[in-house]
Design a protein around this motif. Structure first.
Motif, PDB file in Angstrom:
ATOM      1  N   ILE A  53       3.906   4.435   0.612  1.00 50.67           N
ATOM      2  CA  ILE A  53       3.865   3.343   1.594  1.00 50.67           C
ATOM      3  C   ILE A  53       4.912   3.538   2.671  1.00 50.67           C
ATOM      4  N   THR A  54       5.924   4.372   2.411  1.00 49.92           N
ATOM      5  CA  THR A  54       6.948   4.633   3.434  1.00 49.92           C
ATOM      6  C   THR A  54       6.348   5.354   4.640  1.00 49.92           C
ATOM      7  N   VAL A  55       5.187   6.008   4.434  1.00 52.02           N
ATOM      8  CA  VAL A  55       4.469   6.627   5.563  1.00 52.02           C
ATOM      9  C   VAL A  55       3.485   5.606   6.133  1.00 52.02           C
ATOM     10  N   SER A  56       2.517   5.227   5.334  1.00 49.51           N
ATOM     11  CA  SER A  56       1.556   4.170   5.701  1.00 49.51           C
ATOM     12  C   SER A  56       0.573   4.004   4.558  1.00 49.51           C
ATOM     13  N   ALA A  57      -0.180   2.911   4.574  1.00 50.17           N
ATOM     14  CA  ALA A  57      -1.174   2.677   3.528  1.00 50.17           C
ATOM     15  C   ALA A  57      -2.271   3.728   3.565  1.00 50.17           C
ATOM     16  N   ALA A  58      -2.428   4.393   4.731  1.00 41.18           N
ATOM     17  CA  ALA A  58      -3.444   5.441   4.841  1.00 41.18           C
ATOM     18  C   ALA A  58      -3.134   6.622   3.928  1.00 41.18           C
ATOM     19  N   ALA A  59      -1.867   6.753   3.532  1.00 46.37           N
ATOM     20  CA  ALA A  59      -1.454   7.887   2.695  1.00 46.37           C
ATOM     21  C   ALA A  59      -1.783   7.661   1.223  1.00 46.37           C
ATOM     22  N   PHE A  60      -2.343   6.499   0.893  1.00 47.01           N
ATOM     23  CA  PHE A  60      -2.582   6.197  -0.513  1.00 47.01           C
ATOM     24  C   PHE A  60      -3.577   7.150  -1.163  1.00 47.01           C
ATOM     25  N   TRP A  61      -4.418   7.824  -0.362  1.00 49.27           N
ATOM     26  CA  TRP A  61      -5.375   8.728  -0.991  1.00 49.27           C
ATOM     27  C   TRP A  61      -4.673   9.906  -1.672  1.00 49.27           C
ATOM     28  N   TYR A  62      -3.432  10.172  -1.232  1.00 50.35           N
ATOM     29  CA  TYR A  62      -2.669  11.257  -1.861  1.00 50.35           C
ATOM     30  C   TYR A  62      -2.321  10.923  -3.312  1.00 50.35           C
ATOM     31  N   SER A  63      -2.432   9.637  -3.694  1.00 47.43           N
ATOM     32  CA  SER A  63      -2.131   9.270  -5.080  1.00 47.43           C
ATOM     33  C   SER A  63      -3.086   9.949  -6.057  1.00 47.43           C
ATOM     34  N   ILE A  64      -4.294  10.288  -5.589  1.00 46.73           N
ATOM     35  CA  ILE A  64      -5.268  10.935  -6.485  1.00 46.73           C
ATOM     36  C   ILE A  64      -4.825  12.355  -6.847  1.00 46.73           C
ATOM     37  N   PRO A  65      -4.549  13.249  -5.866  1.00 47.81           N
ATOM     38  CA  PRO A  65      -4.066  14.588  -6.252  1.00 47.81           C
ATOM     39  C   PRO A  65      -2.705  14.541  -6.951  1.00 47.81           C
ATOM     40  N   ILE A  66      -1.862  13.586  -6.569  1.00 45.67           N
ATOM     41  CA  ILE A  66      -0.559  13.465  -7.241  1.00 45.67           C
ATOM     42  C   ILE A  66      -0.766  13.095  -8.708  1.00 45.67           C
ATOM     43  N   VAL A 268      -4.553   4.474 -11.409  1.00 42.14           N
ATOM     44  CA  VAL A 268      -4.329   5.117 -10.108  1.00 42.14           C
ATOM     45  C   VAL A 268      -5.600   5.052  -9.270  1.00 42.14           C
ATOM     46  N   PHE A 269      -6.740   5.338  -9.889  1.00 37.62           N
ATOM     47  CA  PHE A 269      -8.008   5.328  -9.154  1.00 37.62           C
ATOM     48  C   PHE A 269      -8.329   3.927  -8.641  1.00 37.62           C
ATOM     49  N   LEU A 270      -8.189   2.906  -9.499  1.00 36.75           N
ATOM     50  CA  LEU A 270      -8.495   1.545  -9.069  1.00 36.75           C
ATOM     51  C   LEU A 270      -7.537   1.085  -7.973  1.00 36.75           C
ATOM     52  N   ALA A 271      -6.257   1.432  -8.117  1.00 35.77           N
ATOM     53  CA  ALA A 271      -5.285   1.044  -7.093  1.00 35.77           C
ATOM     54  C   ALA A 271      -5.646   1.669  -5.749  1.00 35.77           C
ATOM     55  N   TYR A 272      -6.080   2.937  -5.778  1.00 40.22           N
ATOM     56  CA  TYR A 272      -6.493   3.616  -4.536  1.00 40.22           C
ATOM     57  C   TYR A 272      -7.753   2.966  -3.969  1.00 40.22           C
ATOM     58  N   TYR A 273      -8.781   2.772  -4.790  1.00 40.80           N
ATOM     59  CA  TYR A 273     -10.062   2.289  -4.282  1.00 40.80           C
ATOM     60  C   TYR A 273      -9.970   0.842  -3.806  1.00 40.80           C
ATOM     61  N   TYR A 274      -9.135   0.035  -4.494  1.00 43.29           N
ATOM     62  CA  TYR A 274      -8.965  -1.353  -4.090  1.00 43.29           C
ATOM     63  C   TYR A 274      -8.015  -1.515  -2.905  1.00 43.29           C
ATOM     64  N   GLY A 275      -7.359  -0.414  -2.546  1.00 40.26           N
ATOM     65  CA  GLY A 275      -6.398  -0.490  -1.448  1.00 40.26           C
ATOM     66  C   GLY A 275      -5.189  -1.343  -1.783  1.00 40.26           C
ATOM     67  N   ILE A 276      -4.735  -1.274  -3.021  1.00 40.75           N
ATOM     68  CA  ILE A 276      -3.605  -2.091  -3.479  1.00 40.75           C
ATOM     69  C   ILE A 276      -2.305  -1.611  -2.820  1.00 40.75           C
ATOM     70  N   THR A 277      -1.541  -2.544  -2.285  1.00 42.16           N
ATOM     71  CA  THR A 277      -0.246  -2.233  -1.689  1.00 42.16           C
ATOM     72  C   THR A 277       0.855  -2.866  -2.542  1.00 42.16           C
ATOM     73  N   PRO A 278       1.823  -2.052  -3.010  1.00 43.71           N
ATOM     74  CA  PRO A 278       2.891  -2.622  -3.851  1.00 43.71           C
ATOM     75  C   PRO A 278       3.731  -3.634  -3.082  1.00 43.71           C
ATOM     76  N   THR A 279       3.938  -4.787  -3.668  1.00 42.52           N
ATOM     77  CA  THR A 279       4.757  -5.833  -3.049  1.00 42.52           C
ATOM     78  C   THR A 279       5.748  -6.369  -4.069  1.00 42.52           C
ATOM     79  N   GLY A 280       6.853  -6.849  -3.589  1.00 40.97           N
ATOM     80  CA  GLY A 280       7.877  -7.392  -4.478  1.00 40.97           C
ATOM     81  C   GLY A 280       7.394  -8.640  -5.181  1.00 40.97           C
ATOM     82  N   GLY A 281       7.642  -8.701  -6.481  1.00 42.68           N
ATOM     83  CA  GLY A 281       7.301  -9.901  -7.238  1.00 42.68           C
ATOM     84  C   GLY A 281       5.926  -9.887  -7.857  1.00 42.68           C
ATOM     85  N   VAL A 282       5.034  -8.985  -7.395  1.00 46.69           N
ATOM     86  CA  VAL A 282       3.686  -8.897  -7.968  1.00 46.69           C
ATOM     87  C   VAL A 282       3.390  -7.438  -8.265  1.00 46.69           C
ATOM     88  N   THR A 283       3.128  -7.110  -9.520  1.00 46.26           N
ATOM     89  CA  THR A 283       2.907  -5.721  -9.902  1.00 46.26           C
ATOM     90  C   THR A 283       1.524  -5.248  -9.463  1.00 46.26           C
TER      91      THR A 283
END
Length: 608
Positions: A53-66, A268-283
């Motif tokens: 997220i330090t880059v942008s939400a668009a980078a979330f697809w990298y979570s799959i190869p990671i 990881v897959f659901l977080a990517y597909y749902y476009g989940i963004t980590p926020t403080g206070g909510v996991t």
């Protein structure tokens, strides 16, 4: 009263012959020893997104190869630790492997890292579980630390009840968590396949993202690898398994790795597909569950089981820390009290120390999970690296049948673990630098403890010492403060030892007291020599010790032993002690460290 409370909390004492009944079968062991690794699914994927997220939400697809990279590392670690289980079936894991193959100091580094990591396991697990609870009930946020401490006390108490009993109770929440996540992943994938989740919520795989770099991807990979903490616990706790222990431990390890891989990749897959963004206070898991089910029963079921397993993941630390401490204690690096089994046949000293240190850590970090996780992860990847390297050395040195494939597995695990460790230091140095300070201090302390034990052993060994000089007799010194039943009781005991070599010593502060006491004494005990030592500065200790030194020097010339008998009355109720000046305790404490003087306390118990 205290005994009754203890029995209520931890149960009746168990006989040593019941130790075999305290061994775990695979089902219970999977729940207890895998809870740490499985629980990391609740925060491991989130750590990847926090970096991207330090880059942008668009980078979330990298979570799959990671995530695929993390799974490759998981496979290497599972295969590696499976080999360690069979190569070192008595347990000890990374500590034993590194010590035997790389040397004592690499072993100390690996073992010390793991000991600290198990303390962090408890702290991280409980604080993460508390976060899951406060995600569902935000009004509790300000009470995070208190809630976490209460959970630590509860798990410590459960662990003191014994491995089998705690496993029987704590296994249910672990399997409920696995069931809840399987339902979440299954329903989530079903919603995706049936078109109930918009494809616009995420960027497509391969989408170019400005600002992305190899360094940032490695940092995200290192953060995501925190989900692998706890993988080593089974290899440390082989003695807890029922026979054949190595086979059962290996099967449990494979089962744990399979579950971890499925749950981690699914989240990881659901977080990517749902476009989940980590926020403080909510996991992240909370957000996925809410989007999948809404805030209904299933949401609270998932949050409840997640909170439970995160809290109960601490039980992995309670299972592995005491056993690892036993290996350290047997090698004389930590106090021998860690080798003693308690009432319930568990290593209770290790359990209690772990609980206390975890509470201190939670208080120090104010219950902030994100501050603890980097320390937690780097603490386990150091022994990962050393254990794999140790196995590489072992295969090269011994060259058993099929050693090439084993060498490749351990080499791969060692290299990836080393990269992850270096990435933690490079990218999170401000958070993990304490490891570089405290680890050398811990190792130095362990080294000094071992030197002490070696010194003690050398001094106690008969072969290394000159024969003791025979004692010809006793000179008994009896400090007295008055003519009472307490003194009479001690005097009778002294006469039974040496009736003609007794010196009663009285220390008056005033001259008139001196004369009056001498007169009373000679009437009461005319056959017992009395020495009065006037003390104008109102000190009892100084004149008494000077007199004892003088007697000891003269007695030593004739091979006589000086024995100081201290009269002491014991009140019927403990709190009565604060009403008395405890002179006898002060004298005894002062004399215990003087050479060649035996100190004996003769108690006189008051009846009311």
């Amino acid at each position: 009263m205290v005994s009754a409370i203890k029995r209520f909390l931890i149960g009746r004492p168990l006989k040593s012959t019941e130790l075999g009944e305290q061994k775990l079968n695979k089902t219970k062991a999977l729940a207890i020893l895998s809870s740490d690794a499985l629980s990391s699914v609740a925060y491991g994927p989130e750590q990847i997104l926090v970096v991207l997220i330090t880059v942008s939400a668009a980078a979330f697809w990298y979570s799959i190869p990671i995530a695929m990279g993390v799974l490759i590392l998981l496979l290497a670690l599972i295969l590696s630790y499976r080999q360690i289980i069979f190569a070192y079936p008595h347990g000890g894991g990374a500590y034993v492997v590194a010590k035997e193959n790389l040397g004592i100091y690499p072993g100390l580094i690996a073992g010390s890292s793991l000991l600290v990591d198990y303390i962090l396991t408890v702290a991280v697990s409980v604080t993460a579980g508390t976060d899951a609870i406060t995600s569902a009930f935000p009004s509790l946020h300000e009470h995070n630390v208190i809630i976490a401490i209460v959970f630590v006390v509860f798990i410590t108490t459960m662990s003191l009840r014994g491995v089998t009993e705690s496993a029987s109770i704590l296994a249910y929440p672990v399997y409920l968590f696995v069931l809840a996540l399987f339902i979440l992943i299954g329903v989530g994938i079903y919603n995706i396949l049936t078109g109930h989740v918009s494809a616009e919520l995420h960027t497509s795989l391969g989408t170019p993202v400005a600002g992305i770099s190899l360094f940032l991807l490695l940092r995200a990979f290192a953060s995501g690898s925190s989900a692998l903490t706890g993988v080593e616990a089974i290899s440390n706790a082989i003695p807890n398994f029922k026979d054949p222990a190595p086979n059962n431990a290996a099967k449990t390890l494979v089962a744990m790795g399979t579950l971890l891989a499925v749950l981690f990749s699914g989240i990881v897959f659901l977080a990517y597909y749902y476009g989940i963004t980590p926020t403080g206070g909510v996991t992240v898991v909370s957000q996925i569950a809410e989007q999948t089910f809404g805030r209904n029963f299933m949401y609270f079921f998932i949050q409840g089981t997640t909170a439970l397993i995160l809290i109960l993941a601490a039980n992995t630390g309670y299972s592995a820390f005491p056993l690892l401490a036993v290996y350290f204690a047997k090698d004389k690096f930590i106090p021998r009290m860690f080798t003693i089994r308690g009432d319930r046949l568990g290593y209770s000293n290790g359990i209690i120390v772990l609980g206390v240190l975890s509470i201190l850590l939670i208080i120090a970090f104010k219950g902030k999970t994100e501050h603890l996780i980097p320390l937690y992860a780097v603490g386990v990847f150091i022994p990962f690296t050393l254990s794999q390297t140790g196995m590489v050395v072992k295969w090269i040195r011994e060259k058993p049948i099929g050693w090439i494939s084993k060498l490749i597995i351990n080499t791969t695990g060692a290299l990836i673990s080393l990269i992850v460790t270096m990435m933690f230091f490079l990218t999170k140095f401000t958070q993990v630098w304490p490891v570089l300070v405290f680890l050398p201090i811990i190792i130095f302390v362990f080294y000094r403890i071992r030197k002490h034990y070696e010194s003690v052993g050398d001094q106690l060994r008969l072969a290394n010492r000159e024969p003791a000089v025979p004692i010809e007799g006793n000179v008994i010194i009896l400090p007295v403060a008055g003519i009472t039943h307490v003194v009479e009781n001690s005097l009778n005991y002294a006469k039974s030892l040496s009736p003609h070599q007794i010196i009663a010593v009285y220390v008056p502060f005033e001259r008139e007291d001196e004369a009056a006491f001498e007169e009373k004494w000679h009437k009461w005990q005319p056959d017992v020599r009395l020495v009065t030592l006037h003390s104008p500065y109102r000190s009892i200790i100084n004149p008494l010790t000077k007199f004892i030194d003088t007697v000891q020097r003269k007695a030593g010339e004739s091979n006589y032993q000086v024995t100081v008998i201290i009269p002491q009355f014991i009140p019927k109720k403990g709190w009565h002690n604060i009403l008395h000046n405890q002179s006898s305790l002060l004298i005894r404490a002062h004399l215990l460290y003087r050479r060649n003087v035996i100190v004996t306390t003769v108690p006189y118990h008051l009846e009311k």
